[in-house]
Design a protein around this motif. Structure first.
Motif, PDB file in Angstrom:
ATOM      1  N   ARG A 227       1.701   1.572   5.855  1.00  0.00           N
ATOM      2  CA  ARG A 227       2.851   2.057   6.432  1.00  0.00           C
ATOM      3  C   ARG A 227       2.849   3.607   5.908  1.00  0.00           C
ATOM      4  NH1 ARG A 227       6.280   5.012   7.235  1.00  0.00           N
ATOM      5  NH2 ARG A 227       8.352   4.919   7.675  1.00  0.00           N
ATOM      6  N   PHE A 228       2.630   3.933   4.788  1.00  0.00           N
ATOM      7  CA  PHE A 228       2.545   5.197   4.271  1.00  0.00           C
ATOM      8  C   PHE A 228       1.092   6.155   4.218  1.00  0.00           C
ATOM      9  CE2 PHE A 228       6.545   3.011   2.704  1.00  0.00           C
ATOM     10  CZ  PHE A 228       7.576   3.806   3.404  1.00  0.00           C
ATOM     11  N   ALA A 229       0.095   5.413   4.555  1.00  0.00           N
ATOM     12  CA  ALA A 229      -1.142   5.944   4.599  1.00  0.00           C
ATOM     13  C   ALA A 229      -1.154   7.153   4.972  1.00  0.00           C
ATOM     14  CB  ALA A 229      -2.221   5.002   5.353  1.00  0.00           C
ATOM     15  N   SER A 230      -0.634   7.453   6.081  1.00  0.00           N
ATOM     16  CA  SER A 230      -0.576   9.035   6.718  1.00  0.00           C
ATOM     17  C   SER A 230       0.445  10.073   6.231  1.00  0.00           C
ATOM     18  CB  SER A 230      -0.357   8.858   8.263  1.00  0.00           C
ATOM     19  OG  SER A 230       1.066   8.322   8.609  1.00  0.00           O
ATOM     20  N   THR A 231       1.183   9.504   5.222  1.00  0.00           N
ATOM     21  CA  THR A 231       2.255  10.495   4.592  1.00  0.00           C
ATOM     22  C   THR A 231       2.258  10.604   3.292  1.00  0.00           C
ATOM     23  OG1 THR A 231       3.991   8.705   4.693  1.00  0.00           O
ATOM     24  CG2 THR A 231       3.727  10.278   6.790  1.00  0.00           C
ATOM     25  N   LEU A 232       1.612   9.674   2.441  1.00  0.00           N
ATOM     26  CA  LEU A 232       1.395   9.833   1.158  1.00  0.00           C
ATOM     27  C   LEU A 232       0.066   9.488   0.679  1.00  0.00           C
ATOM     28  CD1 LEU A 232       4.760   7.645  -0.150  1.00  0.00           C
ATOM     29  CD2 LEU A 232       4.214  10.302  -0.068  1.00  0.00           C
ATOM     30  N   PRO A 233      -0.292  10.270  -0.554  1.00  0.00           N
ATOM     31  CA  PRO A 233      -1.603   9.694  -0.929  1.00  0.00           C
ATOM     32  C   PRO A 233      -1.765   8.330  -1.442  1.00  0.00           C
ATOM     33  CG  PRO A 233      -0.634  11.765  -2.045  1.00  0.00           C
ATOM     34  CD  PRO A 233       0.336  11.058  -1.318  1.00  0.00           C
ATOM     35  N   SER A 234      -2.882   7.594  -1.050  1.00  0.00           N
ATOM     36  CA  SER A 234      -2.734   6.014  -1.436  1.00  0.00           C
ATOM     37  C   SER A 234      -2.853   5.814  -2.664  1.00  0.00           C
ATOM     38  CB  SER A 234      -4.362   5.562  -0.696  1.00  0.00           C
ATOM     39  OG  SER A 234      -5.354   6.359  -1.268  1.00  0.00           O
ATOM     40  N   GLN A 235      -3.346   6.807  -3.540  1.00  0.00           N
ATOM     41  CA  GLN A 235      -3.237   6.467  -4.867  1.00  0.00           C
ATOM     42  C   GLN A 235      -1.759   6.252  -5.617  1.00  0.00           C
ATOM     43  OE1 GLN A 235      -5.976   5.806  -6.960  1.00  0.00           O
ATOM     44  NE2 GLN A 235      -4.312   5.027  -8.594  1.00  0.00           N
ATOM     45  N   LEU A 236      -1.117   7.416  -5.000  1.00  0.00           N
ATOM     46  CA  LEU A 236       0.435   7.379  -5.373  1.00  0.00           C
ATOM     47  C   LEU A 236       1.350   6.152  -4.826  1.00  0.00           C
ATOM     48  CD1 LEU A 236       2.962   8.988  -6.529  1.00  0.00           C
ATOM     49  CD2 LEU A 236       3.078   9.873  -4.080  1.00  0.00           C
ATOM     50  N   VAL A 237       0.947   5.794  -3.913  1.00  0.00           N
ATOM     51  CA  VAL A 237       1.419   4.495  -3.292  1.00  0.00           C
ATOM     52  C   VAL A 237       0.969   3.437  -4.282  1.00  0.00           C
ATOM     53  CG1 VAL A 237       1.535   2.809  -1.328  1.00  0.00           C
ATOM     54  CG2 VAL A 237       1.627   5.229  -0.794  1.00  0.00           C
ATOM     55  N   SER A 238      -0.238   3.363  -4.563  1.00  0.00           N
ATOM     56  CA  SER A 238      -0.872   2.347  -5.397  1.00  0.00           C
ATOM     57  C   SER A 238      -0.439   2.281  -6.669  1.00  0.00           C
ATOM     58  CB  SER A 238      -2.553   2.489  -5.468  1.00  0.00           C
ATOM     59  OG  SER A 238      -3.048   1.349  -6.233  1.00  0.00           O
ATOM     60  N   ASP A 239      -0.022   3.444  -7.208  1.00  0.00           N
ATOM     61  CA  ASP A 239       0.485   3.639  -8.639  1.00  0.00           C
ATOM     62  C   ASP A 239       1.846   3.086  -8.723  1.00  0.00           C
ATOM     63  OD1 ASP A 239      -1.917   4.632  -9.776  1.00  0.00           O
ATOM     64  OD2 ASP A 239      -1.308   6.685  -9.643  1.00  0.00           O
ATOM     65  N   TYR A 240       2.525   3.705  -7.622  1.00  0.00           N
ATOM     66  CA  TYR A 240       4.055   2.926  -7.641  1.00  0.00           C
ATOM     67  C   TYR A 240       3.926   1.796  -7.551  1.00  0.00           C
ATOM     68  CZ  TYR A 240       8.376   1.764  -5.616  1.00  0.00           C
ATOM     69  OH  TYR A 240       9.581   1.195  -5.432  1.00  0.00           O
ATOM     70  N   LEU A 241       3.320   0.970  -6.641  1.00  0.00           N
ATOM     71  CA  LEU A 241       3.160  -0.460  -6.447  1.00  0.00           C
ATOM     72  C   LEU A 241       2.947  -1.251  -7.999  1.00  0.00           C
ATOM     73  CD1 LEU A 241       1.960  -0.957  -2.714  1.00  0.00           C
ATOM     74  CD2 LEU A 241       4.474  -1.077  -3.499  1.00  0.00           C
ATOM     75  N   LYS A 242       1.927  -0.634  -8.452  1.00  0.00           N
ATOM     76  CA  LYS A 242       1.385  -1.315  -9.650  1.00  0.00           C
ATOM     77  C   LYS A 242       2.454  -1.224 -10.744  1.00  0.00           C
ATOM     78  CE  LYS A 242      -2.030  -1.018 -13.109  1.00  0.00           C
ATOM     79  NZ  LYS A 242      -3.426  -0.279 -13.795  1.00  0.00           N
ATOM     80  N   LEU A 243       3.315  -0.100 -10.810  1.00  0.00           N
ATOM     81  CA  LEU A 243       4.325   0.055 -11.733  1.00  0.00           C
ATOM     82  C   LEU A 243       5.612  -0.768 -11.326  1.00  0.00           C
ATOM     83  CD1 LEU A 243       5.704   1.702 -14.045  1.00  0.00           C
ATOM     84  CD2 LEU A 243       6.476   3.397 -12.545  1.00  0.00           C
ATOM     85  N   MET A 244       5.981  -0.967 -10.261  1.00  0.00           N
ATOM     86  CA  MET A 244       7.151  -1.581 -10.044  1.00  0.00           C
ATOM     87  C   MET A 244       6.915  -3.189 -10.335  1.00  0.00           C
ATOM     88  SD  MET A 244       9.305   0.627  -9.760  1.00  0.00           S
ATOM     89  CE  MET A 244      10.662  -0.626  -9.504  1.00  0.00           C
TER      90      MET A 244
END
Length: 256
Positions: A227-244
């Motif tokens: 969903r957010f691949a085109s608007t956010l860096p994939s690493q940022l999404v990954s780090d957020y999901l891992k943290l939460m």
């Protein structure tokens, strides 16, 4: 110093103005209260009785009178920018005009929960009220020297932000105010997420379900990455999901 607070109804001009005046050691004037005292009745009934043109004329006269004072913080009514003579006063040299800005949803939530009668809310449908908000946003932006975004901030936090700007103004303050509001919204969303985690933990405990469900978690993470691949860096999404995810697991394990 003469500071004027403008913005749509419900953004907190009176509350913030009181705190700001106290912080700066200046006098505070609420223009709506001054009008009510001048006409001898509450604004809603007076507004209905005499109509908007007469109300705006009185508003302009009292605003000009208030600006005769030095070292004052003035909170104005939401429609002050509808009167050309008031806009001229707002743009007068020596007057610092601050726009307190909130999203429409924030404004309506506040107005509906306070129970205070607002004449314009009685005259407009929700769609028309939104159109009025949009039209005034443009006028506030044209008039203000500074915009402060108030969403997800307390009156004290808004006041502190204005005081910092007055002491050390930069051209980035308006944008930083918006970023600050978004950061607070993100953190508030995290608080709401963890509240839902507590509900999930209670359900899992009741039905003896495992805390970690790898298949469901992996599918959810895959959907969000896409969903957010085109608007956010994939690493940022990954780090957020891992943290939460790790935070949620620890929280659930502590309760089950």
């Amino acid at each position: 110093m003469k500071i004027l607070l403008i913005g749509f109804m419900g953004v907190g001009k009176t509350t913030v103005g009181q705190k700001l005046a106290h912080a700066l050691g200046q006098r505070f004037i609420d223009l709506d209260q001054a009008i009510a005292a001048h006409v001898g009745q509450p604004i809603p009934s007076f507004f209905t009785q005499v109509g908007e043109p007469t109300f705006r004329e009185i508003e302009a006269n009292l605003l000009e009178r208030a600006l005769e004072q030095e070292d004052v913080v003035i909170s104005t009514g939401g429609g002050v920018i509808e009167t050309p003579s008031c806009v001229t006063l707002l743009n007068r040299a020596g007057v610092y005009t601050i726009w307190l800005n909130s999203e429409f949803s924030t404004v309506t939530d506040r107005l509906l929960t306070t129970g205070e009668v607002r004449p314009l809310m009685l005259r407009y449908s929700l769609a028309s009220f939104f159109t009025l908000w949009q039209e005034r946003q443009i006028k506030y932006a044209r008039t203000a020297d500074l915009m402060v975004t108030t969403d997800f901030k307390t009156p004290a936090e808004i006041c502190d932000e204005i005081v910092r700007h007055v002491a050390d103004a930069t051209v980035l303050d308006t944008t930083r105010s918006q970023i600050d509001a978004i950061d607070r919204q993100i953190l508030q969303a995290m608080v709401a997420r963890l509240a839902l985690v507590d509900k999930v933990a209670n359900i899992k405990a009741k039905h003896h379900l495992a805390v970690v469900q790898p298949g469901r978690m992996a599918a959810m993470q895959e959907r969000l990455q896409a969903r957010f691949a085109s608007t956010l860096p994939s690493q940022l999404v990954s780090d957020y999901l891992k943290l939460m995810t790790e935070t949620a697991i620890q929280r659930e394990e502590a309760q089950i």
